[in-house]
Scaffold this active site. Structure first.
Site, PDB file in Angstrom:
ATOM      1  N   CYS A 293       0.810  -1.222   0.000  1.00 19.97           N
ATOM      2  CA  CYS A 293       0.000   0.000   0.000  1.00 19.97           C
ATOM      3  C   CYS A 293       0.843   1.272   0.000  1.00 19.97           C
ATOM      4  O   CYS A 293       0.616   2.184  -0.811  1.00 19.97           O
ATOM      5  CB  CYS A 293      -0.968  -0.018   1.181  1.00 19.97           C
ATOM      6  SG  CYS A 293      -0.184   0.053   2.816  1.00 19.97           S
ATOM      7  N   HIS A 341      -2.547   1.017   6.826  1.00 16.20           N
ATOM      8  CA  HIS A 341      -2.933   0.975   5.405  1.00 16.20           C
ATOM      9  C   HIS A 341      -3.174   2.386   4.891  1.00 16.20           C
ATOM     10  O   HIS A 341      -3.543   3.291   5.641  1.00 16.20           O
ATOM     11  CB  HIS A 341      -4.190   0.127   5.210  1.00 16.20           C
ATOM     12  CG  HIS A 341      -4.463  -0.194   3.772  1.00 16.20           C
ATOM     13  ND1 HIS A 341      -3.710  -1.082   3.045  1.00 16.20           N
ATOM     14  CD2 HIS A 341      -5.393   0.296   2.903  1.00 16.20           C
ATOM     15  CE1 HIS A 341      -4.157  -1.142   1.812  1.00 16.20           C
ATOM     16  NE2 HIS A 341      -5.175  -0.314   1.695  1.00 16.20           N
ATOM     17  N   HIS A 353      -5.914   1.797  -4.337  1.00 13.52           N
ATOM     18  CA  HIS A 353      -4.980   1.292  -3.320  1.00 13.52           C
ATOM     19  C   HIS A 353      -4.555  -0.138  -3.648  1.00 13.52           C
ATOM     20  O   HIS A 353      -5.159  -0.818  -4.477  1.00 13.52           O
ATOM     21  CB  HIS A 353      -5.603   1.356  -1.923  1.00 13.52           C
ATOM     22  CG  HIS A 353      -6.718   0.375  -1.695  1.00 13.52           C
ATOM     23  ND1 HIS A 353      -6.895  -0.294  -0.503  1.00 13.52           N
ATOM     24  CD2 HIS A 353      -7.723  -0.063  -2.504  1.00 13.52           C
ATOM     25  CE1 HIS A 353      -7.951  -1.091  -0.586  1.00 13.52           C
ATOM     26  NE2 HIS A 353      -8.477  -0.968  -1.783  1.00 13.52           N
TER      27      HIS A 353
END
Length: 378
Positions: A293, A341, A353
């Protein structure tokens, strides 16, 4: 003749009776087993599908946290290795310079020896620490200014070389610690991912279908919230149009520099991110064929000329904090309390993402995971 009497014994008829002993033993066994069953620890009930899904999601989140720890340790290790290399190179140069000065002192000593005069001075020149040898004032007074400078330079370089060696040694110890942390973080990621895969592998086809159904419901709810945010954004933009037109007219049509500058960078960021859609998530990856990420967000903003740090924990500290209601395309949205994240906001409540192992870079609602906060990097 009288008949002979029979000597055979009369046959005794044996009556059969139930096997009382066997029956008693069997009953005792049953009783014992019943007692053992009653006292044994009860079997743990099989977890429900919702519980399994929650456990799997939590393991993936923990793997995400461990991935950020790995990224941090990897960055620290690389930086420390670069520092060690520089220190070792500097120490080597110091040693070369020291040796040159030592050779110069040796030449002075050789000259003194060949002339047969001032033997103590020759020994002074050849000593490991000439300045501390013998009576300094007496010997230094017998040397030329050039010789005195050579001795002073030698002492300075000797101290600098020793300092560089000590610094390099300490830096090597720090590098060893960083590499140990790197190995530990890597093992933690692998352990969490293995646990998640093991849980999923034990599910039946029916259970997997049930989890897929729960996942669809979760996605639908996240999309509903994204649509609501999109409507709010549209209403807000419509309300701001008159003010924006007045500003543009007052600026002779140039617009505000900061807004247009950020919008231009955001376009480059999102263009890069869209080009990565479909590429797999791989923990610790920074492209170009796969990403985690924060590797994706770092690479996307790099395409716009902005250098972001490697981890989510550091990226969240860069730029200006913004509320969810004030998000603009290009902003970074962070998730979970541990900030494990991150995604790139594209507008309309959606982001791009790199989700998790087994998934590809994709567009998704920002409400799919609990939001921690958002920042505007530039």
């Amino acid at each position: 003749m009288p008949a002979l009497a029979s000597h055979r014994k009369p046959r005794t008829r044996v009556r059969t009776t139930p096997a009382v002993g066997l029956t008693t033993a069997a009953l005792a066994s049953v009783t014992l087993l019943s007692t053992q069953s009653a006292t044994a620890a009860p079997l743990e009930p099989k977890p429900g599908i919702e519980e399994v899904q929650k456990k799997v999601d939590d393991l993936y989140r923990q793997a995400g946290t461990a991935t950020q720890q790995y990224n941090k340790a990897k960055t620290a290790s690389a930086e420390q290795r670069s520092k060690v290399d520089a220190l070792l190179e500097a120490a080597a140069k110091r040693a070369d310079k020291l040796n040159e000065t030592r050779r110069e002192l040796g030449n002075y000593a050789a000259a003194q020896y060949r002339s047969g005069s001032i033997a103590p001075t020759a020994t002074f020149f050849l000593a490991d620490d000439p300045q501390s040898y013998f009576d300094q004032d007496q010997l230094m007074a017998r040397m030329t200014s050039r010789q005195q400078k050579a001795v002073a330079d030698f002492r300075t370089q000797q101290k600098e070389a020793a300092a560089k060696r000590a610094e390099a040694t300490k830096s090597l110890e720090t590098l060893t610690e960083s590499q140990a942390s790197l190995r530990t973080s890597k093992q933690q990621v692998q352990t969490k991912l293995t646990e998640a895969r093991t849980l999923l592998s034990k599910l039946t086809a029916k259970e997997k279908a049930r989890i897929a159904e729960l996942e669809r419901k979760k996605e639908a709810e996240a999309e509903r919230k994204a649509e609501e945010l999109a409507r709010q954004e549209a209403a807000k933009a419509k309300a701001e149009q008159p003010a924006a037109a007045e500003t543009a007219q007052g600026d002779s049509g140039t617009g505000t520099g900061s807004d247009s500058g950020y919008a231009s960078k955001a376009e480059q960021v999102l263009a890069f991110a869209r080009a990565q859609i479909g590429k797999p998530y791989v923990w610790g990856a920074t492209g170009p064929s796969s990403y985690d990420c924060s590797g994706l967000t770092q690479a996307a903003w790099k395409a716009a000329g902005v250098d972001l740090p490697r981890t989510t924990w550091d990226q969240v500290e860069v730029g200006t904090r913004v509320a969810t209601a004030d998000l603009r395309p290009g902003d970074l949205v962070f998730f979970y309390d541990d900030i494990s994240h991150v995604g790139i906001y594209k507008g309309g409540g959606m982001m791009i993402h790199a989700p998790k192992p087994g998934a590809n870079v994709r567009e998704e609602s920002i409400y799919y995971m609990p939001i921690y906060g958002s920042v505007r990097p530039a």
